[in-house]
Design an enzyme around this catalytic site. Structure first.
Site, PDB file in Angstrom:
ATOM      1  N   CYS A 180      32.583  30.013  38.838  1.00  0.00           N
ATOM      2  CA  CYS A 180      32.357  31.603  37.828  1.00  0.00           C
ATOM      3  C   CYS A 180      31.700  31.606  36.924  1.00  0.00           C
ATOM      4  CB  CYS A 180      34.389  31.521  37.816  1.00  0.00           C
ATOM      5  SG  CYS A 180      34.552  30.960  39.533  1.00  0.00           S
ATOM      6  N   HIS A 320      37.064  36.195  29.873  1.00  0.00           N
ATOM      7  CA  HIS A 320      36.514  35.487  31.475  1.00  0.00           C
ATOM      8  C   HIS A 320      37.899  35.948  32.064  1.00  0.00           C
ATOM      9  CE1 HIS A 320      35.901  33.382  34.939  1.00  0.00           C
ATOM     10  NE2 HIS A 320      36.425  32.747  35.197  1.00  0.00           N
ATOM     11  N   GLU A 331      42.820  30.613  28.370  1.00  0.00           N
ATOM     12  CA  GLU A 331      42.461  31.158  27.872  1.00  0.00           C
ATOM     13  C   GLU A 331      42.700  31.450  26.526  1.00  0.00           C
ATOM     14  OE1 GLU A 331      39.560  34.187  29.434  1.00  0.00           O
ATOM     15  OE2 GLU A 331      38.480  34.544  27.962  1.00  0.00           O
ATOM     16  N   LYS A 352      36.955  42.712  33.510  1.00  0.00           N
ATOM     17  CA  LYS A 352      37.619  42.178  35.612  1.00  0.00           C
ATOM     18  C   LYS A 352      38.918  42.900  36.164  1.00  0.00           C
ATOM     19  CE  LYS A 352      35.965  37.418  35.560  1.00  0.00           C
ATOM     20  NZ  LYS A 352      35.530  37.452  34.248  1.00  0.00           N
ATOM     21  N   HIS A 357      36.838  40.521  40.334  1.00  0.00           N
ATOM     22  CA  HIS A 357      36.089  38.712  39.658  1.00  0.00           C
ATOM     23  C   HIS A 357      34.893  38.257  40.460  1.00  0.00           C
ATOM     24  CE1 HIS A 357      34.906  35.101  38.684  1.00  0.00           C
ATOM     25  NE2 HIS A 357      36.174  33.979  38.629  1.00  0.00           N
ATOM     26  N   PHE A 416      36.171  27.274  38.212  1.00  0.00           N
ATOM     27  CA  PHE A 416      36.136  26.125  39.436  1.00  0.00           C
ATOM     28  C   PHE A 416      35.401  24.711  39.171  1.00  0.00           C
ATOM     29  CE2 PHE A 416      38.345  29.051  41.867  1.00  0.00           C
ATOM     30  CZ  PHE A 416      39.598  28.984  42.043  1.00  0.00           C
TER      31      PHE A 416
END
Lengths: 430, 434
Positions: A180, A320, A331, A352, A357, A416
């Site tokens: 990602c 993110h 985050e 997002k 995503h 990830f």
């Protein structure tokens, strides 16, 4: 190393909100949502039935050099590349000049699309007990069939970056993946090449088509996706207390990055500066971010150092913000670690919330929107923000865009496997 | 940015010969091929043979930080990458777990793909595909049930960045980590970009390498559809024939290699053994003329080697030994041979050319890093393996053909790759005078 200033001169997207970055941005700041029930296939029995799809006809070349543009991912990235090149008014380099051009592209599908397996599965039609072994030998013995060869290509997407290189006239081709974080990773790597003096112009970004019959139920098994199937428009809700996972999105986004000297010499319009970038790896777990956001904070700090900027100089954080319990809390902690008290002053939003995503393309699209935020002075909202979460206690620009001068945006992308990238976009000043 | 040289302080290899450079190199010096019949049922599939790494999952035990490694979470690619990284850390006597040292360490690795269980997807498709008037269609209502044949982790472990993610944990790397994909040049790219990362000051140490596993159904099927596999009619040990007229195609193979790259000052401060300087890197892309074809000419490889030598401050007259791709298909090998002839000039007949494919088959993105390990071993030992299965060379090939190994004072070695995907790359290693 030249220390060249890195500037952005063109952007191209093919994403759920459209294929014109300015129109996409306008829709984003209006808070328009493209997360809906999946239409590409009948997902009505799937645990997750929500996706953010490209639901319009994409204009892209049919063939680029030897490569047939035969699937959605290739169409999206070829289309986005075409638009970025036109926006930057930069033609393809030829001959030795190609040495100063590069492509850094993140492609991500992997074993994502079973549609193409239809013909193969029918030819390898063993018994229900063992559908695979029985006639595989026949498959090998048969003459190559183009649909099968193309289908097998989808496992690699190894033609996407070379095809873009032909469009751009580049002699250097990198196809990379950090899950990602990939889109921002590609852009940061491109900036580093220019800053180092290796290249004058680099086209960078990502493409991903994960709204498939394998990945949607597959990531549901990892409990990563929202199951708010009866209310898809409210499924992606980053930083909200009731978030329950992310929504798969698809598309491509790329940027043309140049050295300031190269851009000015050819009279290009400079949109913004890519002022700094930072990388880190959690070195922690494959599935989860470090719960204290250590790796995330590290890459933000490194990006600020690279830009030579203090936290107080950041006007907006493009998060993110996946809408998963783990990411958004970690985050938030990481932003506080990296920005200190300024974290509570700076607006943080997650795009997002409106398109889900885009995995390998996420950082690139959100990077393009960060540039638009600097140019237009309107910070996009985080929509679907209804119930505050005590573990997410920053200003997430809830539901309504905010007009304000923006000189610098910190863009976060976390993948990830614990791979993290942050990029600082800054208003260009000659 | 650092003005330090970047040096190699260790290198790890997993190959069909076993774990470690000595196993591979000794086998090559002995002129052995590890290409053999594939286990059933793959033995029934053309070509039926390949070079497999036979190390078991237990081989990970005892490697650095192996307590954090779970073979069950790994694809074949990740497993092989983990072996090579662990072996490299041992070979380089690298710290296993040094706290803040992790902040200045990164990992770049290449993997052509990370999908090694095509069978699972075909089985999955079998359960969800119905047929209507000879036209297959997917019955979506079957998908939720069929997907249960996978574990959730199956999807995570197939992500392309998983070899890197495992390596980031295994190597305690909190610096830059990334995965390079889609070309056999990917491993050389990972090493080249690691050189840049250290020079940019992003890391003091980079683990860099590549992994390849082309002896599984998926890659064999890709090659079958493109007509690229070697012939089933050839004896396995004679199937890998780089630059030889008798080559019939790509031989499935497996392998991985990782180099330990460090700033020279960092290496010297910890008293590390320095094998060589990584002195140059170059690359060039020229698209193939057709999807199944090769580049129209050798220019991309010539340019990439010239760029690497220029960065190293060397020229072709300095080159003592070369490791190449040597795919074992005549069209690509002819191009690679032409590039070598042009690049090495009058010395082409005397510079030994090492080609892994004859010994272990095609190792995809590992070919650059494994080639680098061969070059480093040649610089270290002064011995270079002879040419295997190169009795009837292509007219474009003007290099040595003797099967006898040679002893020489090798000071500078080059890895030069020509690839079917069009990305050529080169690395230059130079032995340091202490």
């Amino acid at each position: 190393m030249t220390g060249s200033k890195v500037v952005i001169t063109g952007m191209g997207v093919v994403v759920p909100h459209g294929d014109d970055i300015e129109q996409v941005y306008q829709r984003i700041i209006r808070g328009e949502n493209e997360c809906r029930r999946i239409t590409r296939f009948d997902a009505s029995t799937y645990p997750c039935q929500i996706g953010s799809e490209v639901r319009y006809e994409v204009e892209a070349p049919d063939k680029i050099g030897p490569y047939t543009i035969h699937n959605e991912a290739l169409k999206y990235v070829a289309g986005a590349t075409d638009r970025a090149i036109k926006a930057a008014a930069i033609g393809p380099a030829e001959g030795a000049a190609q040495d100063r051009r590069a492509i850094v592209l993140s492609t991500g599908v992997g074993p994502a699309n079973i549609d193409f397996l239809g013909p193969i599965a029918l030819r390898v039609h063993g018994s229900d007990e063992d559908p695979y072994k029985a006639n595989l030998e026949d498959f090998y013995g048969a003459a190559p069939a183009e649909p099968e060869a193309q289908g097998l290509d989808e496992f690699h997407l190894d033609t996407a970056a070379p095809a873009c290189a032909i469009q751009f006239g580049a002699a250097h081709v990198y196809n990379t993946a950090s899950a990602c974080a990939s889109g921002s990773h590609a852009i940061a790597d491109a900036a580093a090449m220019i800053h180092r003096g290796e290249a004058d112009a680099v086209l960078a970004g990502g493409v991903c088509t994960p709204v498939t019959r394998v990945l949607v139920p597959g990531f549901s098994m990892l409990q990563a996706l929202s199951t708010r199937n009866d209310d898809p428009e409210h499924a992606s809700r980053p930083f909200d207390k009731d978030r329950d996972g992310f929504v798969m999105g698809e598309g491509a986004a790329v940027m043309v990055l140049e050295s300031e000297e190269h851009a000015r010499a050819r009279g290009a319009t400079i949109l913004a500066e890519l002022a700094g970038w930072g990388y880190s790896c959690d070195s922690y777990r494959l599935t989860d971010p470090h719960p204290e956001g250590i790796g995330m904070a590290l890459c933000m700090t490194r990006a600020l150092e690279s830009a030579g900027m203090a936290p107080e100089e950041i006007d907006h954080v493009n998060a993110h913000g996946t809408s998963t319990a783990y990411n958004d809390a970690a985050e938030t902690l990481a932003i506080k670690k990296a920005l200190g008290e300024h974290a509570y002053q700076v607006p943080v939003s997650s795009n997002k919330s409106m398109f889900g995503h885009l995995i390998h393309a996420a950082g690139a699209l959100e990077g393009c929107l960060s540039v638009m935020t600097i140019l237009q002075g309107v910070v996009p909202p985080t929509i679907n923000y209804q119930t505050p979460d005590p573990s997410c206690d920053l200003d997430y620009v809830p539901n309504v865009a905010r007009e304000m001068p923006v000189n610098a945006v910190l863009k976060n992308s976390f993948g990830f496997g614990g791979m993290n990238v942050s990029v600082v976009y800054r208003r260009y000043e000659a | 940015m650092t003005s330090d040289r970047v040096v190699v302080t260790g290198f790890g290899v997993a190959s069909p010969f076993g774990l470690g450079i000595d196993a591979l190199y000794d086998g090559m010096l002995a002129g052995q091929s590890m290409v053999g019949e594939l286990p059933s049922p793959r033995s029934a599939l053309a070509p039926g043979y390949g070079g497999l790494v036979t190390l078991k999952a237990s081989a990970i035990r005892g490697l650095p930080n192996s307590r954090d490694m779970r073979p069950g979470t790994m694809t074949r690619y990740t497993f092989l990458s983990t072996l090579a990284l662990g072996n490299a850390m041992e070979h380089g006597d690298c710290p296993w777990d040094d706290g803040d040292g992790a902040l200045r360490r990164g990992f770049y690795v290449a993997s052509y793909t990370n999908s090694d269980r095509f069978d699972k997807y075909v089985r999955f498709a079998h359960h969800v595909i119905d047929q209507d008037q000879d036209r297959p269609f997917i019955n979506d209502s079957e998908v939720p049930q069929a997907i249960r044949k996978f574990s959730g982790f199956e999807f995570l472990k197939l992500m392309n960045n998983m070899p890197t993610a495992h390596g980031g944990i295994q190597g305690r790397c909190q610096g830059p980590c990334n995965t390079f994909l889609g070309t056999p040049s990917g491993g050389a790219q990972a090493i080249g970009r690691s050189l840049a990362a250290i020079r940019d000051g992003l890391a003091d140490t980079m683990y860099a390498g590549g992994v390849g596993s082309s002896a599984h159904d998926h890659m064999m099927m890709v090659r079958a559809t493109r007509g690229l596999n070697s012939s089933a009619e050839v004896a396995p040990v004679q199937a890998g024939r780089p630059f030889d007229r008798g080559a019939t195609g790509i031989v499935p193979g497996e392998g991985s290699a990782v180099l330990v790259l460090e700033r020279e000052s960092t290496a010297r401060a910890r008293g590390a053994k320095i094998y060589a300087e990584l002195a140059g890197y170059g690359e060039w892309f020229a698209p193939p003329a057709t999807r199944e074809g090769v580049q129209p000419g050798p220019e991309a490889t010539i340019r990439s080697m010239a760029a690497a030598l220029k960065m190293a401050g060397a020229d072709s007259g300095d080159v003592d030994v070369v490791a190449v791709h040597g795919e074992s298909r005549n069209d690509l090998d002819a191009l690679e041979a032409s590039a070598l002839a042009e690049s090495l000039g009058s010395r082409v007949s005397e510079v030994p050319v090492m080609a892994l494919a004859a010994h272990v088959g095609s190792v995809e993105a590992a070919v650059g890093p494994m080639g680098a390990a061969l070059v480093l071993q040649a610089l270290e030992t002064g011995k270079v393996p002879g040419a295997l299965n190169r009795q009837d060379p292509l007219p474009e090939y003007q290099g040595p053909t003797s099967s006898e190994s040679v002893t020489m004072d090798a000071r500078l070695g080059v890895v030069s790759l020509t690839t079917r995907e069009g990305v050529s790359s080169a690395l230059v290693f130079r032995k340091l005078e202490n």
